[in-house]
Scaffold this motif. Structure first.
Motif, mmCIF file in Angstrom:
data_model
loop_
_atom_site.group_PDB
_atom_site.id
_atom_site.type_symbol
_atom_site.label_atom_id
_atom_site.label_comp_id
_atom_site.label_asym_id
_atom_site.label_seq_id
_atom_site.Cartn_x
_atom_site.Cartn_y
_atom_site.Cartn_z
ATOM 1 N N PRO A 74 0.820 -1.224 0.000
ATOM 2 C CA PRO A 74 0.000 0.000 0.000
ATOM 3 C C PRO A 74 0.848 1.267 0.000
ATOM 4 C CG PRO A 74 -0.053 -1.030 2.163
ATOM 5 C CD PRO A 74 0.629 -1.992 1.240
ATOM 6 N N CYS A 125 6.708 5.154 0.777
ATOM 7 C CA CYS A 125 6.051 6.267 1.474
ATOM 8 C C CYS A 125 6.807 6.641 2.752
ATOM 9 C CB CYS A 125 4.628 5.857 1.830
ATOM 10 S SG CYS A 125 3.763 7.060 2.828
ATOM 11 N N PHE A 156 3.880 6.597 10.207
ATOM 12 C CA PHE A 156 3.048 7.685 10.747
ATOM 13 C C PHE A 156 1.571 7.361 10.489
ATOM 14 C CE2 PHE A 156 0.804 11.626 10.707
ATOM 15 C CZ PHE A 156 1.533 12.573 11.394
HETATM 16 C C1 HEM Z 1 -2.718 5.416 4.453
HETATM 17 C C2 HEM Z 1 -2.060 6.505 4.105
HETATM 18 C C3 HEM Z 1 -1.040 6.596 3.032
HETATM 19 C C4 HEM Z 1 -0.888 5.852 1.896
HETATM 20 C C5 HEM Z 1 -1.773 4.702 1.406
HETATM 21 C C6 HEM Z 1 0.290 6.354 1.208
HETATM 22 C C7 HEM Z 1 0.792 5.832 0.023
HETATM 23 C C8 HEM Z 1 1.926 6.285 -0.627
HETATM 24 C C9 HEM Z 1 2.458 5.732 -1.846
HETATM 25 C C10 HEM Z 1 1.876 4.538 -2.603
HETATM 26 C C11 HEM Z 1 3.563 6.442 -2.176
HETATM 27 C C12 HEM Z 1 4.462 6.228 -3.404
HETATM 28 C C13 HEM Z 1 5.523 5.194 -3.063
HETATM 29 C C14 HEM Z 1 6.310 4.666 -4.240
HETATM 30 O O1 HEM Z 1 6.356 5.302 -5.308
HETATM 31 O O2 HEM Z 1 6.922 3.580 -4.097
HETATM 32 C C15 HEM Z 1 3.736 7.468 -1.163
HETATM 33 C C16 HEM Z 1 4.762 8.397 -1.152
HETATM 34 C C17 HEM Z 1 4.906 9.363 -0.185
HETATM 35 N N1 HEM Z 1 4.126 9.544 0.945
HETATM 36 FE FE1 HEM Z 1 2.552 8.401 1.496
HETATM 37 N N2 HEM Z 1 0.820 7.398 1.929
HETATM 38 C C18 HEM Z 1 0.047 7.569 3.049
HETATM 39 C C19 HEM Z 1 0.257 8.496 4.061
HETATM 40 C C20 HEM Z 1 1.282 9.396 4.094
HETATM 41 C C21 HEM Z 1 1.525 10.330 5.184
HETATM 42 C C22 HEM Z 1 0.706 10.414 6.457
HETATM 43 C C23 HEM Z 1 2.591 11.091 4.814
HETATM 44 C C24 HEM Z 1 3.283 12.212 5.573
HETATM 45 C C25 HEM Z 1 2.701 12.947 6.487
HETATM 46 C C26 HEM Z 1 3.046 10.629 3.516
HETATM 47 C C27 HEM Z 1 4.127 11.135 2.824
HETATM 48 C C28 HEM Z 1 4.620 10.618 1.638
HETATM 49 C C29 HEM Z 1 5.771 11.163 0.943
HETATM 50 C C30 HEM Z 1 6.609 12.358 1.366
HETATM 51 C C31 HEM Z 1 5.955 10.374 -0.204
HETATM 52 C C32 HEM Z 1 7.049 10.539 -1.272
HETATM 53 C C33 HEM Z 1 8.242 9.655 -0.944
HETATM 54 C C34 HEM Z 1 9.362 9.753 -1.989
HETATM 55 O O3 HEM Z 1 9.075 10.061 -3.139
HETATM 56 O O4 HEM Z 1 10.521 9.506 -1.616
HETATM 57 N N3 HEM Z 1 2.224 9.607 3.117
HETATM 58 N N4 HEM Z 1 2.736 7.343 -0.224
#
Ligand code: HEM
Length: 431
Positions: A372, A380, A385
């Motif tokens: 996920p 992520c 968090f």
């Molecule tokens: C259930 C909640 C969440 C889901 C399902 C989710 C899902 C994802 C996914 C699928 C990616 C892309 C990963 C990849 O390309 O391999 C991502 C990237 C990211 N997420 Fe989340 N996320 C969630 C919550 C959060 C929260 C709470 C934060 C920060 C407060 C956050 C910050 C980020 C950041 C900064 C990235 C970019 C990471 C990078 O490019 O190095 N996400 N997220």
């Protein structure tokens, strides 16, 4: 690009594939896998071909492959006007690594403990406000809750005018980003310069307040003791010792808001939608909430994100020809691990359509089979968090109030921009 060597996939014209994808993404992926197997090519109008993969070994190859050949930032350029040029979401290679290094300490497991009390207080206060005895849509209320968590824990805001003003400004802006017509105009219509100018106008007030908050916190007497994400960024240094600039911090704050707000709210809405239709799960959760343990809540969170992943794929654009999963792929194509298809594999998850948190009590979530939050160097940043926040909210909700579905029938899966949400808004009655 020689596209003849790509794995086979639907032969429909790209415009038709785009339309079917927009309305029925999950059904489209199911049918393509049934017909073509674990790797197939999808073609969307105006996009490079997408090779979708869902074999755990192939996904491991993608997530552990060289970041200089597998770019993720390019696909997110559409967000540039909102998140800005410094955003970790838009960068690749060394620049990406440098920003990620700065953000990481605030999201480490050991540091997250310092956020627990604030998240608990926000959850308790929000839940207390929800009406009793009538049908209510929980999804918008979860959005308010996750926004409040970000304002307090990420932006470091305490009660006061700036908190109220930012909350109101962000709610207005976020409402626009999920309004399909407004989003289409902002993201797709007209030249990039015009769209950027329009977005900047929309964000002017929010940006003013954000820069005020950054300045206030930079000069705060208690900066050393503060643990919120903004304070952590103010205390972080680049490898050459430079502090982060105000622009960099502003861009990362917007990134965290955009990446973490809607996703966590949708995941929470789905968790409740699933739990209340499984009385055995609900009573076990209620029971656990009377103790200090949270193993079962953890399993419920994992199973929710498996069965109802908020995002259904992640993408990596090839910068040079590569052999992945035995396929010789040309530069320019996107290799796309399908979160949805992986989570529906019956060889990994027996009875994959069943909501059964117990499967995560006995077995750990697999790095390359439970996706996920994507994986590898782009996984992520807010994954732990989000899981901590979800466990706290579920504990506060199920430990505090009785809750049942407003309608027995399960909610359909609807698409909301790039996320998947409960079609009736997670409609419940709280007693
Ligand atoms: C259930 C909640 C969440 C889901 C399902 C989710 C899902 C994802 C996914 C699928 C990616 C892309 C990963 C990849 O390309 O391999 C991502 C990237 C990211 N997420 Fe989340 N996320 C969630 C919550 C959060 C929260 C709470 C934060 C920060 C407060 C956050 C910050 C980020 C950041 C900064 C990235 C970019 C990471 C990078 O490019 O190095 N996400 N997220």
């Amino acid at each position: 690009m020689n596209v003849d060597i790509l794995p086979p996939g639907p032969r429909w014209p790209a415009a038709l594939q785009s339309a079917v994808w927009i309305f029925w993404p999950w059904q489209f992926m199911n049918r393509a896998r049934a017909r073509y197997g674990d790797a197939f090519t999808l073609r969307f109008a105006g996009e490079a071909p997408m090779v979708m993969v869902s074999d755990p070994d192939v996904v491991r190859e993608v997530f552990t492959g060289p970041p200089e050949l597998l770019h993720a930032g390019e696909a997110n350029q559409i967000l540039l006007p909102v998140v800005g040029v410094n955003s970790v979401l838009l960068l690749d290679e060394d620049a990406h690594k440098a920003q990620r290094r700065l953000l990481m300490p605030a999201f480490r497991g050991s540091h997250l403990q310092s956020y627990v009390d604030t998240i608990t207080a926000v959850a308790r206060a929000e839940i207390a406000r929800w009406p009793r005895g009538e049908a209510i849509r929980l999804h918008p209320r979860m959005q308010a809750l996750t926004l409040e968590v970000i304002l307090r824990v990420v932006f470091g805001l305490d009660q006061g005018d700036r908190l109220d003003e930012l909350r109101a400004g962000l709610q207005r802006t976020l409402a626009l980003t999920v309004n399909p017509v407004a989003a289409m105009f902002l993201l797709l219509v007209g030249p990039q310069t015009m769209r950027t100018a329009l977005t900047h106008r929309l964000l002017k007030n929010v940006d003013r307040l954000l820069y005020q908050q950054i300045a206030a916190q930079r000069g705060a007497d208690d900066l050393d003791e503060r643990t919120d994400v903004l304070s952590m960024l103010l205390k972080a240094d680049h490898e050459d010792g430079r502090p982060m600039s105000d622009n960099e911090i502003r861009d990362e704050l917007m990134t965290l808001l955009l990446a973490g707000h809607e996703t966590t709210a949708s995941a929470l809405a789905w968790a409740v939608e699933r739990i209340i239709r499984h009385p055995d799960v609900q009573s076990r959760l209620v029971e656990e909430s009377r103790t200090d343990a949270d193993e079962y809540a953890d399993a419920v969170v994992k199973e929710t994100l498996r069965l109802r992943p908020v995002l259904s794929f992640v993408s990596r654009r090839l910068k040079a020809p590569m052999v992945i999963g035995g396929m010789s792929l040309p530069a320019g194509v996107a290799v796309v691990p399908s979160i949805y298809l992986m989570h529906r594999r019956s060889d990994v998850y027996p009875d994959p359509e069943q909501f059964r948190p117990e499967r995560f009590l006995h077995d750990r979530a697999g790095t390359y089979t439970w996706l996920p939050f994507g994986g590898g160097v782009r996984r992520c940043l807010g994954a732990t968090f989000a899981e901590v926040e979800m466990r706290i909210v579920l504990r506060e909700l199920f430990g505090g109030v009785g809750i049942r579905p407003a309608e027995a029938k399960s909610e359909p899966v609807h698409r909301r921009s790039i996320t998947h949400v409960p079609g009736r808004g997670a409609c419940v009655i709280i007693e």
